[in-house]
Design an enzyme around this catalytic site. Structure first.
Site, PDB file in Angstrom:
ATOM      1  N   SER A 262      15.125 -33.260 -32.698  1.00 18.43           N
ATOM      2  CA  SER A 262      14.898 -31.866 -32.335  1.00 18.43           C
ATOM      3  C   SER A 262      16.057 -31.334 -31.517  1.00 18.43           C
ATOM      4  O   SER A 262      16.927 -32.079 -31.075  1.00 18.43           O
ATOM      5  CB  SER A 262      13.592 -31.736 -31.554  1.00 18.43           C
ATOM      6  OG  SER A 262      13.836 -32.040 -30.199  1.00 18.43           O
ATOM      7  N   LYS A 263      16.027 -30.027 -31.328  1.00 24.13           N
ATOM      8  CA  LYS A 263      17.083 -29.378 -30.548  1.00 24.13           C
ATOM      9  C   LYS A 263      17.157 -29.944 -29.135  1.00 24.13           C
ATOM     10  O   LYS A 263      18.209 -29.954 -28.524  1.00 24.13           O
ATOM     11  CB  LYS A 263      16.832 -27.870 -30.475  1.00 24.13           C
ATOM     12  CG  LYS A 263      17.068 -27.176 -31.800  1.00 24.13           C
ATOM     13  CD  LYS A 263      17.162 -25.665 -31.645  1.00 24.13           C
ATOM     14  CE  LYS A 263      17.564 -25.049 -32.984  1.00 24.13           C
ATOM     15  NZ  LYS A 263      17.848 -23.621 -32.930  1.00 24.13           N
ATOM     16  N   ARG A 264      16.016 -30.369 -28.628  1.00 25.70           N
ATOM     17  CA  ARG A 264      15.996 -30.855 -27.245  1.00 25.70           C
ATOM     18  C   ARG A 264      16.472 -32.304 -27.118  1.00 25.70           C
ATOM     19  O   ARG A 264      16.737 -32.776 -26.038  1.00 25.70           O
ATOM     20  CB  ARG A 264      14.584 -30.733 -26.671  1.00 25.70           C
ATOM     21  CG  ARG A 264      14.186 -29.339 -26.306  1.00 25.70           C
ATOM     22  CD  ARG A 264      12.719 -29.287 -25.921  1.00 25.70           C
ATOM     23  NE  ARG A 264      11.876 -29.834 -26.988  1.00 25.70           N
ATOM     24  CZ  ARG A 264      11.454 -29.129 -28.034  1.00 25.70           C
ATOM     25  NH1 ARG A 264      11.790 -27.871 -28.147  1.00 25.70           N
ATOM     26  NH2 ARG A 264      10.704 -29.689 -28.967  1.00 25.70           N
TER      27      ARG A 264
END
Ligand code: GLU
Length: 505
Positions: A262-264
């Site tokens: 994910s982006k995180r």
């Protein structure tokens, strides 16, 4: 076959994740392979999720990666505009056409109405309430209200949305180019909003209308859009249009295989997930990017190519033309691919090694200037020749700062282990004198003389080499001392030896 026209259609809701770059890459390669077009469309109908700077970021990232569209936002083309917010007036007539044909209807339910009914459903232990082919008959819409009331509401400007009238008890099937036949029952699908009360189409309507009016032949996009595909297929049917062919790309997984990358995840796991560094316009938080970390864009793209697609042999390094020639949708895997940060570094190392010395020298020079070091390009090329074997990034070649300036301090542990006051100075001075007499100061010549010197003096390698290295570089690690000596030159070697003897005694 229809002319190949594919598109990358990101929403400008933040920086582009590397999964998005991979989607763009596969579209690009597919277009190039078939002599087709690759479009960039910006899907910004959801104004609430608009993030300033994101569109610019997307364009710049694609440029950096060398996967540029030949049509689209920032590039122009026959189907302009390519930004959905600028196409706004186009969509409503399509929604109205669907109503006229019985494929859609007006719905007047307010958000409170919907909240209430969801709450009641929860209380009745029926969570996940949906506005669908059954529940719509109990709601406030043009299917349940008398015609004159519907007309009155529309004339009075009452807020409404337009919903798709999902058929009951039907099967939607389509052939995904990666997954094969995909079948959905319409009973699992809800009556999606196509047109919102703010006068904007939703993603679904705008996406299908645009793919159609832009003559898109193949939709290659992430797996997260697979659940939307049956609605899109039905929309094509409702409009009596030829649907494009679909290919839904599997996910990119975290390095341990546990779920989607994910982006995180990026900086948290120690590697970037974005092509370029991104500064969040609201919080100011910085997320790292491959460009700023010193990756070659070609290495990054080469890594992404193999993250989900396999050539069928063990080739790993591809030029752009080889990528285009080899790429086929059929060789995209069905399951997710684990991202491998070490392999990504390996790709960069391969590209670094394949870059000509003078180009690496040109990249290294600005980094040297930042450190206040001004040396000729020729000298920098020699440094590159010496340092590149061990480097993954151009910046790694700066580790050999001793190639630009003599040590002022010496590694204390090394000194106490190797340097014997009185004795060491005598040996090293003798070796310096031997070198000083050399005409040819190449590595080979120094190395040859060194071996002779050890024999003449009846010394072992370990008695001289560490001392020599210490005086040249200040430490006991790094490339061979004779190599360092040949790069920095005789005069500098003599200076460093004299300085070391003076300092260490
Ligand atoms: N706007 C969608 C996205 O952000 C595009 C999905 C599609 O390609 O249809 O990914």
């Amino acid at each position: 076959m229809r002319k190949v026209r594919v598109r990358f259609a990101p929403s400008p809701t933040g920086p582009l994740h590397m999964g998005g770059v991979r989607t763009a890459l596969y579209n690009y390669l597919f277009a190039k392979k078939h002599g087709g077009d690759f479009l960039l469309r910006i899907e910004d109908t959801d104004q609430g999720r608009f993030v300033p700077g994101a569109e610019q970021y997307i364009i710049e990232a694609l440029k950096w990666c060398g996967i540029e569209p030949n049509e689209g936002v920032g590039y122009g083309g026959d189907c302009a505009p390519y930004r959905q917010s600028e196409r706004k007036p186009m969509y409503k007539p399509y929604a109205e056409k669907l109503i006229a044909a019985g494929w859609a209807y007006y719905a007047f339910d307010t958000s409170e109405d919907l909240d209430n009914i969801r709450k009641q459903a929860e209380l009745a232990k029926m969570p996940n309430w949906q506005y669908n082919s059954i529940s719509r008959m109990t709601m406030k819409n043009s299917l349940t209200l008398p015609v004159d009331e519907v007309e009155k509401r529309l004339a009075a400007g009452d807020p409404y949305v337009i919903r798709f009238k999902m058929p009951r008890n039907e099967e939607v099937r389509f052939q995904d180019l990666i997954r094969g036949w995909v079948v959905f029952s319409t009973n699992e699908l809800d009556d999606k909003v196509l047109f919102k009360s703010d006068g904007m189409p939703t993603y679904h309507l705008a996406n299908v209308v645009d793919d159609m009016t832009m003559n898109i032949s193949h939709v290659i996009r992430g797996e997260e859009w697979l659940p939307s595909a049956p609605l899109h297929v039905l929309l094509y049917k409702a409009f009596e249009w030829e649907a494009p062919l679909f290919a839904h790309l599997p996910l990119i997984l975290k390095p341990d295989g546990n779920g989607k990358l994910s982006k995180r995840d990026g900086d948290r796991l120690g590697f970037p997930v974005f092509p370029l560094e991104w500064k969040d316009p609201e919080t100011g938080a910085i997320s790292s990017g491959y460009r700023e970390k010193g990756y070659f864009p070609k290495a990054f793209i080469n890594m992404l190519l193999l993250l989900g697609w396999a050539p069928g042999n063990n080739q790993e390094i591809f030029t752009e033309q080889e990528m285009i020639d080899a790429f086929t949708i059929e060789r995209i895997g069905k399951s997710g691919s684990k991202f491998d940060p070490d392999k990504t570094r390996w790709f960069n190392q391969q590209y670094l090694r394949a870059t000509p010395h003078h180009e690496l020298a040109q990249m290294l020079q600005p980094l040297l200037k930042e450190k206040g070091i001004d040396v000729s390009l020729e000298y920098t090329e020699n440094v590159v020749g010496l340092m590149m074997e061990r480097a993954v990034f151009v910046e790694d070649m700066l580790e050999g700062m001793y190639l630009f300036q003599g040590p002022t301090e010496f590694d204390a542990e090394a000194v106490s282990k190797k340097w014997k006051v009185g004795e060491s100075a005598v040996i090293i001075q003798k070796w310096a004198d031997a070198m000083n007499a050399l005409e040819d100061f190449s590595f080979e010549s120094i190395d040859h003389r060194f071996k002779e010197f050890l024999q003449e003096e009846n010394l072992g390698m370990g008695a001289v080499m560490p001392l020599f290295r210490l005086l040249l570089t200040g430490t006991l690690t790094g490339p061979a001392a004779a190599q360092v000596a040949s790069v920095i030159g005789k005069e500098e070697v003599m200076k460093r030896v004299a300085f070391g003897i003076e300092k260490l005694g």
